[in-house]
Design a protein around this motif. Structure first.
Motif, short mmCIF file in Angstrom:
data_model
loop_
_atom_site.label_atom_id
_atom_site.label_comp_id
_atom_site.label_asym_id
_atom_site.label_seq_id
_atom_site.Cartn_x
_atom_site.Cartn_y
_atom_site.Cartn_z
N ARG A 35 5.33 -9.59 -6.33
CA ARG A 35 6.49 -8.83 -5.85
C ARG A 35 6.11 -7.39 -5.55
O ARG A 35 6.54 -6.83 -4.54
N ILE A 36 5.31 -6.79 -6.41
CA ILE A 36 4.88 -5.41 -6.19
C ILE A 36 4.03 -5.34 -4.92
O ILE A 36 4.19 -4.42 -4.10
N SER A 37 3.16 -6.32 -4.71
CA SER A 37 2.33 -6.35 -3.50
C SER A 37 3.18 -6.42 -2.23
O SER A 37 2.87 -5.78 -1.23
N GLU A 38 4.26 -7.21 -2.27
CA GLU A 38 5.16 -7.31 -1.12
C GLU A 38 5.81 -5.96 -0.83
O GLU A 38 5.94 -5.56 0.33
N ILE A 39 6.21 -5.26 -1.87
CA ILE A 39 6.82 -3.94 -1.68
C ILE A 39 5.79 -2.95 -1.15
O ILE A 39 6.08 -2.13 -0.28
N GLU A 40 4.56 -3.04 -1.66
CA GLU A 40 3.50 -2.13 -1.21
C GLU A 40 3.20 -2.32 0.28
O GLU A 40 2.82 -1.37 0.96
N LYS A 41 3.35 -3.53 0.80
CA LYS A 41 3.11 -3.77 2.23
C LYS A 41 4.09 -2.97 3.09
O LYS A 41 3.74 -2.48 4.16
N VAL A 42 5.31 -2.83 2.60
CA VAL A 42 6.35 -2.10 3.34
C VAL A 42 6.22 -0.60 3.10
O VAL A 42 6.44 0.21 3.99
N ASN A 43 5.88 -0.23 1.87
CA ASN A 43 5.79 1.18 1.48
C ASN A 43 4.33 1.56 1.22
O ASN A 43 3.97 1.97 0.13
N LYS A 44 3.50 1.46 2.24
CA LYS A 44 2.06 1.67 2.09
C LYS A 44 1.69 3.03 1.53
O LYS A 44 0.73 3.17 0.79
N TYR A 45 2.43 4.04 1.87
CA TYR A 45 2.04 5.40 1.53
C TYR A 45 2.79 5.96 0.32
O TYR A 45 2.66 7.13 0.01
N LYS A 46 3.54 5.13 -0.34
CA LYS A 46 4.27 5.58 -1.54
C LYS A 46 3.34 5.45 -2.75
O LYS A 46 2.50 4.55 -2.80
N PRO A 47 3.54 6.28 -3.74
CA PRO A 47 2.75 6.12 -4.97
C PRO A 47 3.07 4.78 -5.64
O PRO A 47 4.18 4.24 -5.50
#
Length: 125
Positions: A35-47
């Motif tokens: 789930r975190i990886s899916e969110i990271e794909k959308v928010n690439k530049y967020k901490p």
């Protein structure tokens, strides 16, 4: 019995102590990581912490909505159970119904055939 499970989430090695089986804890960690990886794909530049917090909010949202749905289903189940009990008691205890005399006299005593109505005698004039 306490189980100790080592997992890696967001490049962090964690040791989790739980009463749950190790396989279950590892599955939870895997699902969370996915789930975190899916969110990271959308928010690439967020901490990373921002993505983890967004994931936590999504899980809480899902949990709250499922709890609301569960409460609605429990209330519906209670309502249907009460209705079922009411209908069952109605069916299991038949009421006496008085049959009007006109209907009683229509059938003969063995209730097989309707009585024949007497035809009026023809008069010959």
């Amino acid at each position: 019995m306490k189980n100790t499970v080592k997992v890696n989430l967001c490049s962090q090695n964690l040791v989790i102590v739980s009463d749950e089986p190790a396989e279950y804890v590892m599955k939870l960690a895997q699902d969370l990581g996915d789930r975190i990886s899916e969110i990271e794909k959308v928010n690439k530049y967020k901490p990373a912490i921002s993505n983890v917090l967004l994931c936590a909010l999504q899980f809480l949202d899902e949990k709250n909505k499922l709890n609301d749905e569960l409460e609605k289903l429990k209330k519906e189940n209670e309502r249907l159970s009460a209705e079922n009990n009411r209908l069952s008691s109605t069916v299991s205890s038949p009421r006496s119904v008085a049959v009007p005399k006109k209907q009683q006299s229509f059938f003969d005593s063995d209730m097989k055939q309707p009585k024949q109505k007497a035809s009026p005698a023809k008069s010959r004039n």
